[in-house]
Every structure is written in C-alpha cells, then in structure tokens.
Design an enzyme around this catalytic site. Structure first.
Site, mmCIF file in Angstrom:
data_model
loop_
_atom_site.group_PDB
_atom_site.id
_atom_site.type_symbol
_atom_site.label_atom_id
_atom_site.label_comp_id
_atom_site.label_asym_id
_atom_site.label_seq_id
_atom_site.Cartn_x
_atom_site.Cartn_y
_atom_site.Cartn_z
ATOM 1 N N ARG A 109 0.857 -1.177 0.000
ATOM 2 C CA ARG A 109 0.000 0.000 0.000
ATOM 3 C C ARG A 109 0.893 1.227 0.000
ATOM 4 N NH1 ARG A 109 -3.919 2.222 4.837
ATOM 5 N NH2 ARG A 109 -2.032 3.348 5.405
ATOM 6 N N TYR B 250 -3.201 11.428 5.876
ATOM 7 C CA TYR B 250 -3.478 10.117 6.465
ATOM 8 C C TYR B 250 -2.433 9.114 5.990
ATOM 9 C CZ TYR B 250 -4.622 5.428 6.729
ATOM 10 O OH TYR B 250 -4.471 4.106 6.953
ATOM 11 N N ASP C 68 -5.341 3.800 0.023
ATOM 12 C CA ASP C 68 -6.465 4.006 0.931
ATOM 13 C C ASP C 68 -6.954 5.451 0.841
ATOM 14 O OD1 ASP C 68 -6.919 3.102 4.472
ATOM 15 O OD2 ASP C 68 -8.260 4.023 3.008
ATOM 16 N N HIS D 177 -9.399 6.556 2.520
ATOM 17 C CA HIS D 177 -9.769 6.840 3.911
ATOM 18 C C HIS D 177 -10.995 7.740 4.041
ATOM 19 C CE1 HIS D 177 -8.632 6.955 8.235
ATOM 20 N NE2 HIS D 177 -8.074 5.827 7.883
ATOM 21 N N GLU E 148 -9.211 1.847 -1.619
ATOM 22 C CA GLU E 148 -9.936 1.523 -0.387
ATOM 23 C C GLU E 148 -10.666 2.731 0.183
ATOM 24 O OE1 GLU E 148 -7.255 0.065 2.546
ATOM 25 O OE2 GLU E 148 -8.545 0.634 4.186
ATOM 26 N N GLU F 228 -13.575 -1.737 6.723
ATOM 27 C CA GLU F 228 -12.842 -1.895 7.991
ATOM 28 C C GLU F 228 -13.609 -1.298 9.165
ATOM 29 O OE1 GLU F 228 -9.201 0.246 6.920
ATOM 30 O OE2 GLU F 228 -9.653 1.632 8.531
ATOM 31 N N ARG G 42 -13.654 -5.654 3.711
ATOM 32 C CA ARG G 42 -12.537 -5.514 4.652
ATOM 33 C C ARG G 42 -12.904 -5.733 6.114
ATOM 34 N NH1 ARG G 42 -7.916 -3.887 4.519
ATOM 35 N NH2 ARG G 42 -7.917 -1.968 5.721
ATOM 36 N N GLU H 235 -4.349 -7.401 5.271
ATOM 37 C CA GLU H 235 -3.480 -6.272 5.653
ATOM 38 C C GLU H 235 -2.598 -6.717 6.804
ATOM 39 O OE1 GLU H 235 -5.634 -2.818 6.819
ATOM 40 O OE2 GLU H 235 -3.859 -1.603 7.108
ATOM 41 N N TRP I 40 -11.949 12.099 8.647
ATOM 42 C CA TRP I 40 -10.489 11.905 8.807
ATOM 43 C C TRP I 40 -10.064 10.659 8.067
ATOM 44 C CZ3 TRP I 40 -8.000 7.757 11.349
ATOM 45 C CH2 TRP I 40 -6.588 7.884 11.308
HETATM 46 C C1 CS2 Z 1 -6.341 2.290 7.936
HETATM 47 C C2 CS2 Z 1 -6.111 2.258 9.404
HETATM 48 O O1 CS2 Z 1 -5.118 0.294 7.881
HETATM 49 C C3 CS2 Z 1 -5.960 0.973 7.302
HETATM 50 O O2 CS2 Z 1 -6.492 0.683 6.215
HETATM 51 O O3 CS2 Z 1 -7.592 2.691 7.506
HETATM 52 O O4 CS2 Z 1 -4.817 2.712 9.619
HETATM 53 C C4 CS2 Z 1 -7.061 3.091 10.236
HETATM 54 O O5 CS2 Z 1 -6.824 4.460 9.970
HETATM 55 C C5 CS2 Z 1 -6.830 2.785 11.701
HETATM 56 O O6 CS2 Z 1 -7.044 1.417 11.895
HETATM 57 C C6 CS2 Z 1 -7.749 3.586 12.586
HETATM 58 O O7 CS2 Z 1 -7.523 3.241 13.929
HETATM 59 MG MG MG Z 2 -8.121 1.800 5.695
#
Ligand code: CS2
Ligand code: MG
Length: 415
Positions: free
Chosen positions: A160, A172, A223, A225, A249, A275, A296, A352, A415
């Site tokens: 990634r 991020y 990602d 995010h 993602e 996630e 995810r 991941e 975020w």
């Molecule tokens: C992220 C994470 O790993 C990922 O794909 O989205 O780092 C996420 O920001 C954290 O798990 C939040 O605690």
């Molecule tokens: Mg993520």
C-alpha cells in the site's frame, strides 16, 4: 468412567468459570478478553477499538461477562445469538467488538479442546499461506517510491502506498516511524487540515512514479480513507486505471452504500471497503449489488469468527473476496485469528499486515510468521496467540484518540 459420567465431566470441564479484561499499552492501547473454563482451558479474544478502548472494556465487564460465567464454552453460536439479540440495542462498533472478543476466545478454547489449530476446526486449509500487504508511506512522492522499493526488498508482493500531499502539513497514513503507523496520536483529537483537490491532483502523479519504479508485478493498493465524495472517488478511480491498482480503499463514506454505484459506473479500479463495518447489514447492499470487489470487515470489529464467516459466505455468492483490515491497532490476537481464518476462507483476497512493535510482540507471544510476502499460521492448537499478563502490567493504559479533519474553511470532514 461410563458414558454418562464422562459426558457430565466434559460438560463440567466446558463450564466458563472466569472472564477478565486486560487493558495494556505496549507502544499502543490493546484490550484483551481472557476466558477460563472449569477444565483449565484458556482462550484469548481481541476487543481493541482504537480511541474507544474503555467503552468496550466496560461493555464486557459491566454488561456481558456477568451473564457469560457458568455458560458452556462449547455453545459458541448460542452465546453469540444471546449477546447479539439479547442486547436489544443491536450492532455498533462497541457492541460488536465486545461480542467478537468473546467469540474469538471461545473458538480458541474449542480448538484447544479439540487439540487442533483453529483453521482445521473451521474446515481445513484452502491455501498454505496468506498473501499480505505492507504499508509503504513517505512525506512526498520520491520518499514514497523509496519506501515502496524498501518494502519490495523485504519480500512484500503487495504494497500500500500513502504519501504526504503537496500543500498539506500532514496526510493520512504517513508515519513518523519507518515500520509502524499509529494514528491515535493525542489524549484529545488532534486536528488535521484536508484538501481533496490537492489530493486528487497529486495521487495519479504519485502512482505513475511508483508503478514506473516498482514494475508491473507488484500489487499496489491505496487508501482513500473516506475522504472523497462519490464523484471525486470516480474521478480518482478513473485516473488510476493506467497504474493497475489492486484496490482503492474507502473511496467514500459507506453509510450510504448506494454511493458506490456512482463510482462503479465510472471506473474499473477495484474497490475495497469495510474496515469500520461491524455487521453484515453494513455491507449487504454493497455485496448483493456487486458495488465492491473486496470486503474488509475484521474478526475484532465485526462480531468475531461466527459473524465474519457469514459476511464472507455472502460475499462469495457475488465473487467478492475478503481483504481484512490488519492495522497496528488490531492486536496480535486478532492478527493470529485472522491468519487462521484467511487460511480457511474459500474467497480469500488479501490480508493487511501493518506489523506490531517489538514491545507489542513480546506482550502477545504468537506463532504466526511472515515469509516472502505471505503469513503462515502454525500447528499450535487454537489461534496461536497468548497474552503475557505480567509483562502487560508494565504498560498501563494511555488514553489516546484518533485525529479529526477539517477543510480549509473549517468545515468538519472525514479523517
Ligand atoms: C487504515 C487504518 O489500515 C488501514 O487501512 O484505515 O490505519 C485506520 O486508519 C486505523 O485502523 C484507525 O484506527
Ligand atoms: Mg483503511
């Protein structure tokens, strides 16, 4: 001993006699549930919810554990249904992480009682090892290219790439440390500025450089995010098509599952989401309408193995594969369990693996191992991860929260 007395002694052995919640912080906070049976078998479950750890600890201690004591540890399904339907107030990340911890610990116990590794209890191996992806990130494009090449050197076949964005102080996924990324960086949420336009103009240039440097074999992931609108995500997906991403993602916030239809109509870049989902209902329309390519959801946040199996089975009907979240803020207990799950699940995609620090790995002894871009689970009965409670006591809880994001005009953003 005749059959009846054998049955009653094994029933006695299966009685849950204690359950305790451990909160510790070896470099970051983790919540672990430890369940013990009359027969002396111990099971571990991850209950970590980044930034909301104590809410899950209290949900377990104050609302679930009192009703868990005395139950038959072998009744995994009935216990899951009891705590899900019995809550009246169903779903949500706190509830489902607490249920997940119980479920994971009970599966760990059942596998130990059956004297087999967890993947065997689930149905045996569908693959010998589990493809994982690592997290390369840099402050700018050239630093990110260097980091992607470093991860390739380390043997990762899927990487990634996240980068700082020109004009923004922080972005991020860009870590201060070369191996670990911990976003929960302060007692109260830190504030980060976000500018989607700068991001959309930069990311295609980043991936042109990364793909040129890394070649065509390495799977590249990114990602988003949750930061784009559906139309912005469609634009980014389209602009990334020449660089052949494995997935984009969290392209847009997924409360409105229908939003992914707009993205789907404009791009063939594979989409991954889930996630932050905690139940099958969060992703049912996404899956049934084939609006995504990878789901995810995780062992720890989506109700444990019992519920994740249901999500994976629904996804399989629509040729959607798993791609479970595996950030540093999911404990080694979740990672170990996930690798067993991934070894079994027929429609596996990728896992991941954002690695844990040495201190975390010492507190959570485990038997999984990384080998040329894959994870391999061992033959230890159960999920293969324990908690050294004595060592954990040296790392007390350290209250931290995830950042928030605002746009330049002060508007709260994702975020
Ligand atoms: C992220 C994470 O790993 C990922 O794909 O989205 O780092 C996420 O920001 C954290 O798990 C939040 O605690
Ligand atoms: Mg993520």
């Amino acid at each position: 001993m005749n059959a009846t007395s054998q049955a009653s002694s094994s029933m006695r052995d299966r009685k849950i006699t204690s359950a305790r919640v451990n909160v510790c912080s070896p470099n970051r906070n983790f919540v672990t549930l430890i369940i013990e049976t009359e027969g002396g078998v111990v099971g571990y479950g991850d209950a970590t919810l980044n930034g909301r750890e104590l809410a899950v600890a209290s949900y377990l201690n104050d609302h679930l554990i009192p009703a868990l004591i005395g139950k038959d540890c072998g009744q995994i399904e009935d216990i899951w249904q009891y705590f899900y339907k019995g809550a009246y107030w169903r779903r949500g990340p706190v509830t489902m992480s607490a249920i997940a911890a119980i479920d994971t610990a009970l599966w760990d116990i059942k596998a130990k009682m059956a004297n087999m590794p967890l993947y065997q209890l689930l149905g045996g191996k569908s693959r010998d090892s589990v493809l994982v992806y690592g997290h390369a990130n840099g402050t700018d494009a050239s630093h990110t290219v260097e980091e992607v090449l470093r991860y390739k050197e380390m043997g990762y076949q899927a990487i990634r790439a996240q980068s700082g964005v020109p004009g923004l102080d922080v972005a991020y996924g860009v870590s201060k440390d070369k191996m670990y990324y911990e976003p929960a960086d302060s007692h109260l949420p830190s504030e980060q500025l976000w500018d989607t336009r700068a991001y959309l103009n930069f990311i295609p240039k980043l991936f042109e450089k990364v793909r040129d440097a890394v070649g065509t074999e390495t799977a590249l992931l990114h990602d988003g995010h949750h930061r784009m609108t559906p139309q912005e995500a469609a634009r980014l997906g389209k602009s990334l098509e020449p660089f052949d991403l494995f997935w984009l993602e969290d392209a847009t916030p997924a409360e409105n599952q229908e939003a992914f239809r707009l993205i789907r109509q404009h791009t063939t870049t594979p989409l991954a989401v889930g996630e932050i989902f905690n139940s099958i209902h969060d992703c049912r329309e996404l899956i049934q309408n084939q609006l995504i390519d990878f789901i995810r959801t995780t062992i720890v946040h989506a109700g444990g193995i019992t519920h994740l199996r249901r999500i994976a089975d629904l996804a399989a009907l629509y040729q959607i594969r798993t791609g479970s979240h595996g950030a540093t803020d999911l404990s080694p207990v979740c990672m170990g369990t996930a690798i067993h799950f991934d070894t079994w699940v027929p429609n596996f995609g990728i896992q991941e693996y954002m690695r844990h620090t040495e201190a975390t790995d010492e507190v959570f002894p485990h038997d999984y191992k990384f080998e040329s871009g894959h994870m391999i689970c061992a033959e230890t009965p159960g999920h293969g991860v324990t908690l050294d409670e004595k060592l954990a006591a040296k790392y007390p809880y350290d209250p931290r929260q995830l950042p928030i994001a605002r746009l330049k005009d002060g508007t709260m953003w994702n975020w």
